[in-house]
Design an enzyme around this catalytic site. Structure first.
Site, PDB file in Angstrom:
ATOM      1  N   ARG A  44      -1.432  10.032   1.186  1.00  0.00           N
ATOM      2  CA  ARG A  44      -1.774   9.680   0.916  1.00  0.00           C
ATOM      3  C   ARG A  44      -2.643  11.411   0.628  1.00  0.00           C
ATOM      4  O   ARG A  44      -3.634  11.653  -0.208  1.00  0.00           O
ATOM      5  CB  ARG A  44      -3.370   9.413   1.741  1.00  0.00           C
ATOM      6  CG  ARG A  44      -3.351   7.668   1.635  1.00  0.00           C
ATOM      7  CD  ARG A  44      -4.608   7.683   3.146  1.00  0.00           C
ATOM      8  NE  ARG A  44      -4.362   6.104   2.593  1.00  0.00           N
ATOM      9  CZ  ARG A  44      -4.908   5.320   3.514  1.00  0.00           C
ATOM     10  NH1 ARG A  44      -5.743   5.599   4.918  1.00  0.00           N
ATOM     11  NH2 ARG A  44      -4.758   3.728   3.342  1.00  0.00           N
ATOM     12  N   HIS A  71     -11.613  10.478   6.113  1.00  0.00           N
ATOM     13  CA  HIS A  71     -11.305   8.411   6.077  1.00  0.00           C
ATOM     14  C   HIS A  71     -11.226   8.457   7.731  1.00  0.00           C
ATOM     15  O   HIS A  71     -11.499   7.702   7.733  1.00  0.00           O
ATOM     16  CB  HIS A  71     -10.490   8.076   4.740  1.00  0.00           C
ATOM     17  CG  HIS A  71      -9.829   6.978   5.289  1.00  0.00           C
ATOM     18  ND1 HIS A  71     -11.596   6.023   5.060  1.00  0.00           N
ATOM     19  CD2 HIS A  71      -9.402   6.130   5.440  1.00  0.00           C
ATOM     20  CE1 HIS A  71     -10.176   4.389   5.273  1.00  0.00           C
ATOM     21  NE2 HIS A  71      -9.357   4.443   5.238  1.00  0.00           N
ATOM     22  N   GLU A 128       0.552  -0.856  -0.060  1.00  0.00           N
ATOM     23  CA  GLU A 128      -0.076   0.223   0.029  1.00  0.00           C
ATOM     24  C   GLU A 128       0.838   1.214   0.226  1.00  0.00           C
ATOM     25  O   GLU A 128       2.409   0.963  -0.136  1.00  0.00           O
ATOM     26  CB  GLU A 128      -0.644  -0.020   1.262  1.00  0.00           C
ATOM     27  CG  GLU A 128      -2.060  -1.061   1.055  1.00  0.00           C
ATOM     28  CD  GLU A 128      -3.147  -0.988   2.003  1.00  0.00           C
ATOM     29  OE1 GLU A 128      -3.188  -0.296   2.803  1.00  0.00           O
ATOM     30  OE2 GLU A 128      -3.722  -2.144   1.858  1.00  0.00           O
ATOM     31  N   LEU A 167      -5.307  -0.459  11.826  1.00  0.00           N
ATOM     32  CA  LEU A 167      -5.958  -1.966  12.765  1.00  0.00           C
ATOM     33  C   LEU A 167      -4.786  -2.633  13.467  1.00  0.00           C
ATOM     34  O   LEU A 167      -4.982  -3.081  14.323  1.00  0.00           O
ATOM     35  CB  LEU A 167      -6.421  -2.551  11.190  1.00  0.00           C
ATOM     36  CG  LEU A 167      -7.409  -2.410  11.166  1.00  0.00           C
ATOM     37  CD1 LEU A 167      -7.986  -3.616   9.983  1.00  0.00           C
ATOM     38  CD2 LEU A 167      -8.682  -1.924  12.104  1.00  0.00           C
ATOM     39  N   ARG A 192      -1.016   8.769   8.646  1.00  0.00           N
ATOM     40  CA  ARG A 192      -1.509   8.190   9.336  1.00  0.00           C
ATOM     41  C   ARG A 192      -0.286   7.017   8.296  1.00  0.00           C
ATOM     42  O   ARG A 192      -1.420   6.745   6.913  1.00  0.00           O
ATOM     43  CB  ARG A 192      -2.173   7.114   9.556  1.00  0.00           C
ATOM     44  CG  ARG A 192      -2.804   6.091   9.161  1.00  0.00           C
ATOM     45  CD  ARG A 192      -4.219   5.462   9.597  1.00  0.00           C
ATOM     46  NE  ARG A 192      -5.194   5.753   9.199  1.00  0.00           N
ATOM     47  CZ  ARG A 192      -5.445   4.438   8.543  1.00  0.00           C
ATOM     48  NH1 ARG A 192      -5.144   3.118   8.721  1.00  0.00           N
ATOM     49  NH2 ARG A 192      -6.269   5.154   7.663  1.00  0.00           N
ATOM     50  N   HIS A 222      -8.966  10.046   2.297  1.00  0.00           N
ATOM     51  CA  HIS A 222      -8.660   8.554   1.369  1.00  0.00           C
ATOM     52  C   HIS A 222      -8.764   9.266  -0.141  1.00  0.00           C
ATOM     53  O   HIS A 222      -9.746   9.873  -0.923  1.00  0.00           O
ATOM     54  CB  HIS A 222      -9.730   7.549   1.616  1.00  0.00           C
ATOM     55  CG  HIS A 222      -8.654   6.079   1.339  1.00  0.00           C
ATOM     56  ND1 HIS A 222      -8.669   6.223  -0.389  1.00  0.00           N
ATOM     57  CD2 HIS A 222      -8.484   5.280   1.430  1.00  0.00           C
ATOM     58  CE1 HIS A 222      -7.980   4.430  -0.525  1.00  0.00           C
ATOM     59  NE2 HIS A 222      -7.887   3.939   0.798  1.00  0.00           N
TER      60      HIS A 222
END
Ligand code: FAD
Ligand code: SIN
Length: 539
Positions: free
Chosen positions: A280, A341, A118, A382, A376, A235
């Site tokens: 992002r 997001h 990612e 998570l 982030r 996002h």
């Protein structure tokens, strides 16, 4: 008005996302009586919708140090390095714990956990479940466990409207409104806020309806400190057409998806050497510039270079949603635009979840322990949600129990104001639209000041300081309060860092600072280096 005390628990957990459920299981395992409260169904929350997965440095050539480096780079200088090191160092233990609960990660033909790439990760390190349905499968396993645990009570459709404190300012319980609009008090030695994000204060968001920032607003109202709340991550790729906003995972770009503008031109590399896998905030702003340049409202995620069978099996939920919404995935591409997001800031806490208020803890997206800095890294949320509960539970068990009063009634002052439902809905939608214009990806002093004026008028019309028993109104009050605090923090930060971009101050800050906002102390900054945030360790 007087409210009945309905029950007493060792610990009340507000929120049933992944962070709240792991806290519940770990506390119950150690003999604590726990009550988990969820505003809607127990499964509802951002956790359920998580797609990409969990970042863990498991791959060949990867290491804690490499993951740490990527986290710090994404965090733009505001990451608390000690916290980040602790979280990442404990990532594979926490992953094993999830596996022991019954989570089955997707594997390769060689029987190893499959890792995907990612944005802003230097290597592939994101493990996932059910292709792009990581949150759904993890939540299901945790909910099954929690429902079978006799130390855990679950109360769904139960909105906490206020935290209750004693004469020393310590938290002693919560006031709840249930689905039948009954109100009652739960007393507890400790209360954990695990209420997730704030995306619903914006018009377009990937977050579900429950993400209105209640926990953050309630914590602020009783004197807790909030940290870096101006930091809100957007996002870049969200499908906004033909239904509620639906995330198109970064993993799609990680597997080769490319962005085209309405003229069919690929543009991501014009803005950053990493192109589609740029951080992002950079990619989201690049999309905004491109939309403005081409006078359009969507760019297109082109997956025509990916094998069709592979795409369908790797991203089954995304593929199905596109089919349901009549999106021509492989020919036209998926129409996307940025949307709110993730709440990078939150209730200031140590890694062990302790806050400035005794017996009040915060965990998961609503808390801010410095892990994410000013931005982030993908799939680090998570990770935090599965690691931080272990630190919290360890510390909570070491904290002496508070003697719970024998009160059977609690007196709470209420707002006598009357508001009708259509009026509330109208105010909510106006608030979201104005927040999107002023607190979004590109901010300027003039629009922020103008917005703050509007918010002050709203605050006068609807007394946010006083509690309303209608949860719709209370939710709106929380959203207004939070919007105004975010706006103040955004005005105060006169530089650009991570997700906070000021068009009038595009340069990076000279000194790295955290902004803190607190009911009794106002808004102030603390130097980045002066914070000590780890708290308890896992041993
Ligand atoms: P949540 O899961 O949001 O749960 C919040 C809980 O609080 C809910 O149960 C809600 O009902 C409850 N609640 C709120 N207010 C009240 C109240 N007043 N009273 C009672 N209960 C209340 N991160 C990753 O790392 N990897 C990903 O792949 C990823 N994908 C994502 C995809 C989407 C679409 C979204 C929205 C987010 C994604 N994220 C991802 C971010 C991540 O999913 C969240 O940050 C994380 O799941 C938050 O978990 P949580 O336990 O803090 O809160
Ligand atoms: C995604 O799958 O793109 C979301 C991952 C994240 O927000 O961490």
């Amino acid at each position: 008005m007087q409210f009945n005390v309905a029950a007493k628990y060792d610990v009340v957990i507000v929120g049933s996302g992944i962070s709240g459920l792991i806290c519940a299981l770990e506390l119950a395992k150690r003999g604590k009586s726990v009550c988990v409260l969820a505003k809607e169904a127990i499964t509802e929350g951002s956790s359920l919708y998580a797609q990409g997965g969990i970042a863990v440095p498991l791959g060949e050539g990867d290491s804690v140090e490499k993951h740490l480096e990527d986290t710090i780079k994404a965090g733009a200088g505001l990451t608390d390095i000690d916290v980040a090191r602790e979280i990442i160092s404990n990532s594979s233990l926490s992953l094993d714990c999830l596996i022991s609960y019954g989570v089955r990660f997707d594997i390769t033909e060689q029987n190893k956990i499959h890792l995907t790439k990612e944005a802003a990760h230097s290597v592939s390190r994101v493990c996932h479940v059910g292709g792009d349905a990581s949150g759904k499968y993890i939540t299901k396993v945790l909910v099954d466990r929690v429902c079978r645990d006799s130390n855990i009570s679950i109360s769904q459709g139960s909105q906490v409207v206020s935290l209750i404190t004693n004469e020393y300012g310590d938290v002693v319980g919560v006031l709840v409104e249930d689905v039948t609009r009954n109100h009652y008090v739960l007393l507890a030695s400790d209360v954990i806020l695990a209420t997730g994000g704030i995306g619903q204060i914006f018009e377009n968001t990937t977050n579900p309806k429950v993400s209105t920032g209640d926990g953050v607003a309630m914590a602020y109202s009783i004197g807790a400190e909030l940290q870096d709340i101006e930091m809100i991550q957007f996002h870049p790729t969200v499908l906004l057409d033909f239904g509620d906003p639906f995330l198109i995972s970064e993993a799609v770009r990680g597997e080769g998806g490319k962005l085209r503008n309405i003229r069919g031109q690929y543009f991501a590399k014009n803005y950053h050497p990493e192109g589609e896998l740029a951080p992002r905030d950079i990619l989201s702003r690049a999309i905004l510039f491109e939309l403005e340049r081409t006078n359009s409202t969507r760019v297109f995620l082109d997956v025509s270079g990916l094998d069709r069978r592979y795409f369908k099996s790797r991203f089954p939920s995304i593929y199905q949603t596109c089919i349901d919404r009549k999106v021509d995935v492989f020919e036209a591409g998926i129409p996307v635009a940025p949307a709110a997001h993730y709440f990078v800031g939150g209730i200031k806490s140590k890694l062990d979840g302790s806050t400035k208020i005794r017996h009040l803890w915060s965990v998961g997206e609503c808390s801010s322990n410095g892990f994410h800095g000013a931005n982030r890294l993908a799939s680090n949320s998570l990770l935090e949600c599965i690691v931080a509960p272990h630190f919290l539970v360890n510390q909570l068990l070491k904290t002496p129990d508070k003697h719970l009063t024998n009160l059977t009634n609690i007196d709470i002052e209420l707002d006598p104001g009357e508001y009708d439902e259509p009026q509330i809905l109208k105010m909510k939608s106006e608030l979201k639209s104005k927040n999107s214009k002023s607190l979004g990806l590109i901010r300027t002093k003039s629009t922020l000041l103008e917005h703050l004026n509007c918010l002050n008028t709203l605050k006068e019309n609807i007394d946010v300081e006083k509690l309303s028993l209608n949860t719709q109104i209370q939710e709106l009050k929380n959203m207004i309060l939070l919007s105004s605090l975010i706006c103040q923090a955004a005005i105060n930060r006169e530089n650009s860092i991570g997700v906070h971009y000021r068009e009038d101050y595009p340069g990076s800050p000279e000194d790295l600072k955290h902004s803190i906002i607190c009911k009794n102390g106002g808004l102030y900054c603390i130097p980045h280096t002066s914070i000590t945030v780890i708290g308890a360790n896992l041993t």
